[in-house]
Design a protein around this motif. Structure first.
Motif, PDB file in Angstrom:
ATOM      1  N   LEU A  71      48.287  30.225  23.698  1.00 14.44           N
ATOM      2  CA  LEU A  71      48.309  31.777  24.335  1.00 14.44           C
ATOM      3  C   LEU A  71      48.657  32.373  24.089  1.00 14.44           C
ATOM      4  O   LEU A  71      49.895  32.694  23.923  1.00 14.44           O
ATOM      5  N   GLU A  72      48.222  34.147  24.335  1.00 17.41           N
ATOM      6  CA  GLU A  72      48.526  35.047  23.892  1.00 17.41           C
ATOM      7  C   GLU A  72      48.722  35.653  25.263  1.00 17.41           C
ATOM      8  O   GLU A  72      49.839  36.855  24.984  1.00 17.41           O
ATOM      9  N   ILE A  73      48.269  35.958  26.254  1.00 12.02           N
ATOM     10  CA  ILE A  73      48.025  37.007  27.481  1.00 12.02           C
ATOM     11  C   ILE A  73      47.286  36.330  28.363  1.00 12.02           C
ATOM     12  O   ILE A  73      46.190  35.216  28.424  1.00 12.02           O
ATOM     13  N   VAL A  74      48.413  36.130  29.440  1.00  3.53           N
ATOM     14  CA  VAL A  74      47.442  36.733  30.843  1.00  3.53           C
ATOM     15  C   VAL A  74      46.839  37.714  31.512  1.00  3.53           C
ATOM     16  O   VAL A  74      48.017  38.414  32.051  1.00  3.53           O
ATOM     17  N   SER A  75      46.005  37.771  31.770  1.00  2.00           N
ATOM     18  CA  SER A  75      45.264  39.095  32.524  1.00  2.00           C
ATOM     19  C   SER A  75      45.132  38.668  33.917  1.00  2.00           C
ATOM     20  O   SER A  75      44.069  38.240  34.186  1.00  2.00           O
ATOM     21  N   SER A  76      45.714  39.512  34.725  1.00  3.22           N
ATOM     22  CA  SER A  76      45.675  38.821  36.481  1.00  3.22           C
ATOM     23  C   SER A  76      44.966  40.092  37.087  1.00  3.22           C
ATOM     24  O   SER A  76      45.768  40.928  36.997  1.00  3.22           O
ATOM     25  N   PHE A  77      44.641  39.238  38.510  1.00  3.35           N
ATOM     26  CA  PHE A  77      43.993  40.699  38.970  1.00  3.35           C
ATOM     27  C   PHE A  77      44.338  40.418  40.137  1.00  3.35           C
ATOM     28  O   PHE A  77      44.655  39.856  40.868  1.00  3.35           O
ATOM     29  N   GLY A  78      44.983  41.713  40.968  1.00  2.13           N
ATOM     30  CA  GLY A  78      45.959  42.481  41.193  1.00  2.13           C
ATOM     31  C   GLY A  78      47.178  42.523  40.749  1.00  2.13           C
ATOM     32  O   GLY A  78      47.718  42.751  39.977  1.00  2.13           O
ATOM     33  N   GLY A  87      58.605  34.482  33.912  1.00  2.00           N
ATOM     34  CA  GLY A  87      60.145  33.634  32.805  1.00  2.00           C
ATOM     35  C   GLY A  87      59.431  32.679  32.159  1.00  2.00           C
ATOM     36  O   GLY A  87      59.686  33.105  30.618  1.00  2.00           O
ATOM     37  N   ALA A  88      58.840  32.533  31.947  1.00  2.00           N
ATOM     38  CA  ALA A  88      58.126  30.730  31.334  1.00  2.00           C
ATOM     39  C   ALA A  88      56.994  31.702  30.016  1.00  2.00           C
ATOM     40  O   ALA A  88      57.577  31.537  28.911  1.00  2.00           O
ATOM     41  N   ALA A  89      56.395  32.896  30.844  1.00  2.00           N
ATOM     42  CA  ALA A  89      56.044  33.284  29.755  1.00  2.00           C
ATOM     43  C   ALA A  89      56.486  34.081  28.632  1.00  2.00           C
ATOM     44  O   ALA A  89      55.998  33.934  27.436  1.00  2.00           O
ATOM     45  N   ALA A  90      57.812  34.914  29.416  1.00  2.00           N
ATOM     46  CA  ALA A  90      58.077  35.504  28.113  1.00  2.00           C
ATOM     47  C   ALA A  90      58.605  34.706  27.124  1.00  2.00           C
ATOM     48  O   ALA A  90      58.844  35.212  26.570  1.00  2.00           O
ATOM     49  N   ARG A  91      59.928  33.475  27.677  1.00  2.00           N
ATOM     50  CA  ARG A  91      60.057  32.080  26.435  1.00  2.00           C
ATOM     51  C   ARG A  91      59.321  32.401  25.694  1.00  2.00           C
ATOM     52  O   ARG A  91      59.561  31.523  24.032  1.00  2.00           O
ATOM     53  N   ARG A  92      58.120  31.735  25.977  1.00  2.00           N
ATOM     54  CA  ARG A  92      57.057  31.357  25.065  1.00  2.00           C
ATOM     55  C   ARG A  92      56.311  33.063  24.498  1.00  2.00           C
ATOM     56  O   ARG A  92      55.686  32.741  23.728  1.00  2.00           O
ATOM     57  N   GLY A  93      56.882  33.944  24.355  1.00  2.00           N
ATOM     58  CA  GLY A  93      56.457  35.435  23.736  1.00  2.00           C
ATOM     59  C   GLY A  93      54.822  35.853  24.800  1.00  2.00           C
ATOM     60  O   GLY A  93      53.923  36.752  24.027  1.00  2.00           O
ATOM     61  N   ILE A  94      54.176  35.311  25.589  1.00  3.13           N
ATOM     62  CA  ILE A  94      52.855  35.685  26.305  1.00  3.13           C
ATOM     63  C   ILE A  94      53.377  36.678  26.937  1.00  3.13           C
ATOM     64  O   ILE A  94      54.241  36.674  27.814  1.00  3.13           O
ATOM     65  N   VAL A  95      51.886  37.720  27.095  1.00  3.88           N
ATOM     66  CA  VAL A  95      52.398  38.931  27.480  1.00  3.88           C
ATOM     67  C   VAL A  95      51.490  38.413  29.035  1.00  3.88           C
ATOM     68  O   VAL A  95      50.328  37.804  28.927  1.00  3.88           O
ATOM     69  N   VAL A  96      51.477  39.402  30.163  1.00  4.23           N
ATOM     70  CA  VAL A  96      51.361  39.736  31.575  1.00  4.23           C
ATOM     71  C   VAL A  96      51.227  40.356  31.539  1.00  4.23           C
ATOM     72  O   VAL A  96      51.552  41.739  31.998  1.00  4.23           O
ATOM     73  N   THR A  97      49.839  40.373  32.005  1.00  2.00           N
ATOM     74  CA  THR A  97      49.473  41.973  32.224  1.00  2.00           C
ATOM     75  C   THR A  97      48.747  42.036  34.046  1.00  2.00           C
ATOM     76  O   THR A  97      48.219  40.725  34.440  1.00  2.00           O
ATOM     77  N   HIS A  98      48.878  43.217  34.739  1.00  2.04           N
ATOM     78  CA  HIS A  98      48.168  42.967  35.566  1.00  2.04           C
ATOM     79  C   HIS A  98      47.702  44.234  36.689  1.00  2.04           C
ATOM     80  O   HIS A  98      47.345  44.956  35.356  1.00  2.04           O
ATOM     81  N   THR A  99      47.411  44.218  37.688  1.00  2.00           N
ATOM     82  CA  THR A  99      45.868  45.814  37.635  1.00  2.00           C
ATOM     83  C   THR A  99      46.478  46.734  38.843  1.00  2.00           C
ATOM     84  O   THR A  99      46.268  47.087  40.126  1.00  2.00           O
ATOM     85  N   PRO A 100      48.305  47.411  38.455  1.00  2.00           N
ATOM     86  CA  PRO A 100      48.433  48.357  39.365  1.00  2.00           C
ATOM     87  C   PRO A 100      48.165  49.494  38.980  1.00  2.00           C
ATOM     88  O   PRO A 100      46.995  49.843  38.180  1.00  2.00           O
ATOM     89  N   ASP A 101      48.052  50.516  40.462  1.00  2.00           N
ATOM     90  CA  ASP A 101      47.613  51.912  40.041  1.00  2.00           C
ATOM     91  C   ASP A 101      46.347  51.734  40.936  1.00  2.00           C
ATOM     92  O   ASP A 101      45.582  52.862  41.618  1.00  2.00           O
ATOM     93  N   VAL A 102      45.200  50.851  40.343  1.00  2.00           N
ATOM     94  CA  VAL A 102      43.864  51.780  40.321  1.00  2.00           C
ATOM     95  C   VAL A 102      43.864  50.690  42.053  1.00  2.00           C
ATOM     96  O   VAL A 102      42.578  51.506  42.645  1.00  2.00           O
TER      97      VAL A 102
END
Length: 324
Positions: A71-78, A87-102
């Motif tokens: 797994l490389e990336i988690v793209s979250s709705f919200g 924290g677990a994602a960061a330790r594994r080098g996984i990027v997490v994204t979300h949907t701000p501003d919109v």
């Protein structure tokens, strides 16, 4: 990319049909939301998954990451992502994204709607008319926004959008957060108790998570006072729900307008029974326009990542740079 290079994406929970359609058009899409045996699906395809598409309020933990070794990336709705173990994602080098501003404007609009509804008892007035009571007597007078002071807990994107709208109402505005913001002129309070003592409306716009769990507690509500009004469009976990129910029942505060709750979609009967509340089913961003924009950004984060351009809106806990 060639068909053999098409990344495998796992959709954890359905967000909108158009999101699944856009993902299927760009990736090899697998779905866990309608799988009869989730464990079997993860065992079969886990090692192939490179991206996750995550619906709102969907728990994502280290145990799931262990099932997805590539797994490389988690793209979250919200905009909120407190249900994801970043924290677990960061330790594994996984990027997490979300949907701000919109969604900031939509949620800020609703916050003002909840505030007005709670102060002027708009839903109660609607019920009064529909029940035929107006024919017998006028609806009782209500509280007012006039001469009120409004405090905002959390002056991030949504908090600032709320503050901008409040300026048009001619109310005093103050805020509390981890640090003061140099770009605004609103009064800053370095403690939540201090903010509550200085205002009589508290709008909660802080993120959820362990650091903010239950911080709006009995002491904060008492400091807000008997004319106090609480509006929450953030996370239900930020408010001690039992303390809020008691404060509303006892008259410690005047009213509350809530779009979020501690154990959604379960809302305590004691809260529902109170007449000095306005309650909504977590619809802050719930318009066709805004949910479409959120779904587009979720997909665009994945597309940008796998085209080599990096994530568009990574969360700060999983920073990314081209050098990485």
């Amino acid at each position: 990319m060639t068909p053999d290079q098409t990344p495998d994406i796992l959709l954890i929970r359905q967000t909108r049909p158009d999101v699944a359609e856009r993902l299927a058009a760009r990736f090899r899409l697998h779905r866990l939301d309608d799988a009869p045996d989730r464990d079997a699906v993860l065992s079969a395809i886990g090692p192939r998954i490179r991206g996750l598409a995550v619906g709102a309020m969907c728990p994502i933990d280290a145990a799931l990451f262990d099932r997805l070794p590539h797994l490389e990336i988690v793209s979250s709705f919200g905009v909120g992502y407190d249900t994801i173990d970043v924290g677990a994602a960061a330790r594994r080098g996984i990027v997490v994204t979300h949907t701000p501003d919109v969604l900031s404007d939509e949620v800020a609009d609703l916050a003002l709607g909840l505030l007005l509804a709670a102060v002027r008892r708009i839903p109660q007035g609607d019920r009064y008319l529909r029940a035929g009571h107006w024919r017998a007597a006028s609806f009782p007078l209500t509280a007012s926004l006039r001469e009120r002071r409004v405090g905002i807990l959390g002056l991030g994107r949504i908090g600032q959008a709320i503050a901008t709208r409040l300026e048009g109402f001619g109310v005093g505005i103050a805020y509390h957060g981890r640090t003061p913001r140099a770009e605004v002129s609103y009064a800053y309070h370095d403690s939540l108790i201090g903010l509550a003592q200085a205002v009589d409306v508290l709008i909660v716009a802080a993120p959820g998570g362990p650091e903010t769990r239950g911080i709006v507690d009995a002491a904060v509500l008492a400091a807000l006072g008997p004319e106090g009004i609480v509006v929450n469009i953030a996370r239900g976990s930020v408010i001690d729900e039992a303390a809020l129910i008691e404060a509303l029942r006892a008259g410690t505060i005047h009213a509350a307008g809530l779009d979020v709750f501690e154990n959604e979609p379960q809302v305590p009967d004691a809260l529902i029974a109170l007449e000095n509340t306005v309650l909504l089913p977590h619809v802050g961003s719930g318009s066709h326009h805004t949910r479409t924009a959120m779904g587009r950004l979720l997909t665009d984060n994945l597309v940008s990542w796998f085209e080599g351009d990096g994530p568009l809106t990574p969360v700060p806990e999983t920073p990314w740079s081209r050098a990485r």
